[in-house]
Design a protein around this motif. Sequence first.
Motif, mmCIF file in Angstrom:
data_model
loop_
_atom_site.group_PDB
_atom_site.id
_atom_site.type_symbol
_atom_site.label_atom_id
_atom_site.label_comp_id
_atom_site.label_asym_id
_atom_site.label_seq_id
_atom_site.Cartn_x
_atom_site.Cartn_y
_atom_site.Cartn_z
ATOM 1 N N GLN A 70 0.866 -1.178 0.000
ATOM 2 C CA GLN A 70 0.000 0.000 0.000
ATOM 3 C C GLN A 70 0.898 1.221 0.000
ATOM 4 O O GLN A 70 1.640 1.459 0.944
ATOM 5 C CB GLN A 70 -0.910 0.019 1.231
ATOM 6 C CG GLN A 70 -1.802 1.248 1.321
ATOM 7 C CD GLN A 70 -2.689 1.449 0.109
ATOM 8 O OE1 GLN A 70 -2.415 2.301 -0.734
ATOM 9 N NE2 GLN A 70 -3.736 0.652 -0.015
ATOM 10 N N VAL A 71 0.842 1.952 -1.105
ATOM 11 C CA VAL A 71 1.656 3.157 -1.234
ATOM 12 C C VAL A 71 0.710 4.347 -1.334
ATOM 13 O O VAL A 71 -0.167 4.370 -2.187
ATOM 14 C CB VAL A 71 2.546 3.081 -2.489
ATOM 15 C CG1 VAL A 71 3.412 4.325 -2.588
ATOM 16 C CG2 VAL A 71 3.406 1.827 -2.452
ATOM 17 N N PHE A 72 0.883 5.322 -0.434
ATOM 18 C CA PHE A 72 0.063 6.533 -0.492
ATOM 19 C C PHE A 72 0.779 7.595 -1.304
ATOM 20 O O PHE A 72 1.988 7.733 -1.214
ATOM 21 C CB PHE A 72 -0.216 7.071 0.907
ATOM 22 C CG PHE A 72 -1.152 6.210 1.696
ATOM 23 C CD1 PHE A 72 -2.473 6.062 1.308
ATOM 24 C CD2 PHE A 72 -0.708 5.542 2.822
ATOM 25 C CE1 PHE A 72 -3.343 5.271 2.039
ATOM 26 C CE2 PHE A 72 -1.574 4.747 3.561
ATOM 27 C CZ PHE A 72 -2.891 4.612 3.164
ATOM 28 N N SER A 84 -9.500 -5.849 4.251
ATOM 29 C CA SER A 84 -10.956 -5.743 4.180
ATOM 30 C C SER A 84 -11.385 -4.866 3.013
ATOM 31 O O SER A 84 -12.554 -4.598 2.826
ATOM 32 C CB SER A 84 -11.493 -5.169 5.484
ATOM 33 O OG SER A 84 -10.888 -3.912 5.733
ATOM 34 N N ARG A 85 -10.409 -4.376 2.271
ATOM 35 C CA ARG A 85 -10.604 -3.528 1.092
ATOM 36 C C ARG A 85 -11.367 -2.250 1.402
ATOM 37 O O ARG A 85 -12.168 -1.777 0.609
ATOM 38 C CB ARG A 85 -11.299 -4.301 -0.023
ATOM 39 C CG ARG A 85 -10.766 -3.846 -1.387
ATOM 40 C CD ARG A 85 -11.352 -4.632 -2.505
ATOM 41 N NE ARG A 85 -11.645 -3.788 -3.657
ATOM 42 C CZ ARG A 85 -12.388 -4.184 -4.685
ATOM 43 N NH1 ARG A 85 -12.884 -5.399 -4.714
ATOM 44 N NH2 ARG A 85 -12.618 -3.379 -5.684
ATOM 45 N N LEU A 86 -11.123 -1.736 2.601
ATOM 46 C CA LEU A 86 -11.619 -0.384 2.884
ATOM 47 C C LEU A 86 -10.807 0.612 2.081
ATOM 48 O O LEU A 86 -11.278 1.693 1.740
ATOM 49 C CB LEU A 86 -11.501 -0.081 4.379
ATOM 50 C CG LEU A 86 -12.609 -0.649 5.251
ATOM 51 C CD1 LEU A 86 -12.289 -0.489 6.709
ATOM 52 C CD2 LEU A 86 -13.944 -0.008 4.917
ATOM 53 N N ILE A 87 -9.551 0.262 1.822
ATOM 54 C CA ILE A 87 -8.771 1.014 0.843
ATOM 55 C C ILE A 87 -8.242 0.026 -0.186
ATOM 56 O O ILE A 87 -8.096 -1.160 0.111
ATOM 57 C CB ILE A 87 -7.605 1.804 1.484
ATOM 58 C CG1 ILE A 87 -6.803 0.901 2.400
ATOM 59 C CG2 ILE A 87 -8.112 2.982 2.253
ATOM 60 C CD1 ILE A 87 -5.637 1.613 3.064
ATOM 61 N N GLU A 88 -7.980 0.536 -1.385
ATOM 62 C CA GLU A 88 -7.505 -0.345 -2.451
ATOM 63 C C GLU A 88 -5.998 -0.517 -2.341
ATOM 64 O O GLU A 88 -5.266 0.464 -2.409
ATOM 65 C CB GLU A 88 -7.830 0.258 -3.821
ATOM 66 C CG GLU A 88 -9.306 0.376 -4.122
ATOM 67 C CD GLU A 88 -9.957 -0.971 -4.380
ATOM 68 O OE1 GLU A 88 -9.234 -1.921 -4.750
ATOM 69 O OE2 GLU A 88 -11.179 -1.076 -4.200
ATOM 70 N N PRO A 89 -5.508 -1.739 -2.178
ATOM 71 C CA PRO A 89 -4.059 -1.950 -2.122
ATOM 72 C C PRO A 89 -3.423 -1.549 -3.451
ATOM 73 O O PRO A 89 -4.064 -1.583 -4.494
ATOM 74 C CB PRO A 89 -3.919 -3.447 -1.908
ATOM 75 C CG PRO A 89 -5.242 -3.912 -1.450
ATOM 76 C CD PRO A 89 -6.251 -2.973 -2.007
ATOM 77 N N THR A 90 -2.162 -1.175 -3.389
ATOM 78 C CA THR A 90 -1.464 -0.767 -4.598
ATOM 79 C C THR A 90 -1.037 -1.985 -5.404
ATOM 80 O O THR A 90 -1.039 -1.957 -6.633
ATOM 81 C CB THR A 90 -0.238 0.078 -4.233
ATOM 82 O OG1 THR A 90 -0.593 0.982 -3.205
ATOM 83 C CG2 THR A 90 0.276 0.848 -5.428
#
Lengths: 674, 348
Positions: free
Chosen positions: B17-19, B81-87
């Motif tokens: 996960q990269v922001f 839980s895919r609350l955010i989309e993994p990179t």
Amino acid sequence: MSLSRGSIAALMSLTVLVLCLLLAPIAPWLVKWPAALTVPMTEWVGAGMSAFLALFKPLARGFSWAMSYPMNAAGYVLGQSPWPLVIGLVTAIGWVLGGLRMALLGAAGLGFVLLSGYWHQSMNTLALVVVSVPLAMIMGLAIGILAFEVPRLRGAVQAVLDVMQTVPTFAYLTPLLVLFGFGPVVGLIASAIYAAPPMARNVLLGLERVDAEIREAAVMSGGTRRQQLFLVEIPAAATQIMVGVNQCLMAALSMVIIAAVIGGFDDIGWEVLLTMRKAQFGPAFLAGLVIVVFAILIDRMSAKLAEPRQRHDRRVSWGILLLGGLMSVVFFSQDPATFGAFDSLAEAVDRGVGRFTANHGATLDGIKNGAMFYGLLPLRIGLDDAVLPFTWGFKWTAVHSAIVYGVAGLLAVFLVLRGRVTAGIVAMIVAGILVTGISQLPWPFVLVGVGAIGWISGGWKLSRLCVILLVLIGVSGLWERALLSLYLSGASVFACAVVGGALGLWGALSKTAWAVLRPVCDILQTIPLFVFLIPVLMFFQIGEFSAFLAICMYAVVPMIRYTRHGLVTTPPDLIEAAESAGATRMQILREVRAPYAAPTILLGLNQTILYAFAMLVIAALIGTTGLGQSIYLALGQADVGLGLTAGAAMAILALVADRLVQGFAEERRRALGL
Amino acid sequence: MTGTDTAPAIAVEGLWQVFGPNARAALTEARADGAGTAATLKARGLIPAVREASFEVASGELFVIMGLSGSGKSTLVRCISRLIEPTAGAVRINGEDILTASDKRLIEMRRDTLGMVFQHFGLFPHMSVADNVAFPLKMKGEGKAARRARALEVLNLVGLEGREDAFPRELSGGQRQRVGIARSLAVNPDIWFLDEPFSALDPLIRRQLQDEFLSIQSNLQKSIVFITHDIAEALKLADRIAIMRDGEIVQIGTPTQIVLNPVDDYVREFTRDVPRGRHMTLDEVMEPVGETTPAGDWPELRTGMNLETALTLCAASFEAVPVQDGDGKVVGVVHPESFVRALGGEHG
Ligand SMILES: Nc1ncnc2c1ncn2[C@@H]1O[C@H](COP(=O)(O)OP(=O)(O)OP(=O)(O)O)[C@@H](O)[C@H]1O
Ligand SMILES: [Mg+2]
């Protein structure tokens, strides 16, 4: 010796000012905006907009026709309902919202309206509000949700809302007039448009502030996006949204009353306007009071919506309503217009004011003329033109100018020697402005000066933006009028800053003082703009000084509030640290509280400026020159081009002032590490 | 593509996960560069919050993720839980790839399979306790009466009977988190995420809730991902622990493995204050001998006993003490020096 940014900017402005003033005799185009640099912007905008509006005219007329039904229905229902029932209803709503206090407020407020004899006009106003507010709320909600759901739109929506807030109210009216034709529907739509932005703003803010975990909890519960939004996020943002509803209601009421200038509808705003024009100050005062009562009722009741709710027994409400119904039967034949309990009061006020102005006419005139001749006028046209034998007792000559410049020069040298270079240069500039007068300032100086301030406040980008916007005003041929507006708002803002700052300081120092000031501020902020004109007219008649006073009364409030707030909210540990270092109360105020409060006070100043511009346009009704007057004239002639251009110019002035002050506030905050 | 019985409850593979702007492209580029992917990303102003995370959680396992604040624990669980989309990377829930699941399928999974408890409870302020708990059921479209009945049932389970009509603001912190737990259990999910559920509570309540949590889990046997930054909590609850640092999983192991064989100083630092005697068993310090029966008057040391207990039994002994297995057969001896060495931390 190297110069600070501020000194460089000031020096640059001073140089341009001196050059322009020296060259003015041989190059008059340096003072007045040269006609060669203007384009017929008003005509272009007028033609463009007219064509554009013509396109939508059939649609708009259709809409107008459609809206007239709910409006007439609301008017009919409110107008024909027996007054005890309406009072009962409002009282019952008051009970549900805020218990006994609000119920009493509702009963007393409407009781006053009834007894004033303005019941019918009031119900007409209320009908407009009742129809426009749902429209505004729906629009606001939709815009807020849209901006929240589509982040790419958010910036644009915010910008549009910002601009809508600075465009003066009257400027909305002209294109609407053309679109929808004369009649109350214009007032209705104008008020819906005017009231939607605060709603949208608060909806967006509320949604953004919903706790991330609450949002995620809704997602993890398996809600669809729509379920998340409507079942969780919007209800969770309810408090903020209710703040929006409150602001929306107040804006709608304010605009409905302003829209009375269009006429054609027998509402309370029209009543004020009419009586004011006929110089019947008693009735105008009474009608103004009715508006104030309405504003307070609507504001206090809807503010309860945003508070944590206590439940109040609904049965009491039903009881009140039933009582209202019974009373309706009893008083069925009683026409509310026949009440005139305060007619004698109105007459007394009229007579009182008449007697007062007759007895103290000299004093009042003295105040007015003093302020005009020794304050406002010199500021507007400069000492060199304002000082006349007739008023000041002597004629201003080059010698006097030389003396003023000499004194300023000495002061500047003194300041520079003490290391305060910027202050020294600014002293010179101020002397130049005082002698020349704001409305006669050379335009290159204004552009360079504003650009320089922008540069210090927010860097090149801001500087460029401000200059470009100002050039736009010049190009559209409104430069002189803009300077006139600038002068009057500048004078009022200056007065507000001094008086409001002092009052805020007083409120911060003394609890008793704040106990007195606070309710006054509350009331002043609740009153619709329009009403401010009544008292100043009573005592000072039509004219620039009255306008100045009205603007000051309205715009001083934020300055008081923010100054006090900034001063009293200094973190206790800072004060304790100062105290333990042995600082006295005054030392703490000067060394700790004031610097800490500076950003807050600047924000207050910012609000004051925006308030002043808003009022400036309304004050055009009682005699100001400048952009406000143009907007008002345009309204009378349904001149869309002039109305919109002048409105835009006004918005530009407000926007530029806003950005500049915000920039300084931001810089102060950063300096304090906030 | 539903999973088979043998598939682990959760399988995470090479998760990133990269922001930051254009994270996906940047990650691909940085990986192509080879070594120092994370450093490359950071140099470009991006935040690699989770890097290359891979692990599996078996069905019924209580898997604890632990690490310092900002190490990427929450981000990791939000990716799963895919609350955010993994990179980048893959996440399979019961064998099914959740990252490619359609929106509809995702909602279904959240309604049936996944439950989550939040650090700050995430209760809906405008709903009563019962409505909060029943909310996931409402999303599933269950009837009002059935929802209420089930809500009361789970509220009972977490010990909140009688408070169903209160509002969140009227409850204490501990009670609020019980509501959060009840809500996440309402649909009886197989997989349960808990993001620092007890961190916001005071130590006493925390311990009480941990115990209740363990007893609930012993009945329900869910597959759990539990996040904490408290090593004591991790050791107390976990079947296995994953330790994160700067977005990276540095070690995965049972509590004992973590305490006894920290892979590096970071992990060692975590476990420094842990009483090692409590997590080490005799098996790890005894020297094996041929099977004999004990002779003489030895304290009864058994395999599987932790060192703390063993030490209190044979504190006075200067000689090697025999260790018996479950059947009473001697399987080894333990020397007093071994105790000293083990507890002194010279192990490994
Ligand atoms: N939406 C986001 N945008 C940018 N950076 C983020 C975002 N969310 C988290 N981060 C960053 O990712 C890193 C990991 O954050 P995360 O919340 O996962 O840490 P954590 O281990 O859960 O910490 P804590 O124990 O404090 O909850 C942090 O450096 C954080 O600043
Ligand atoms: Mg976290």
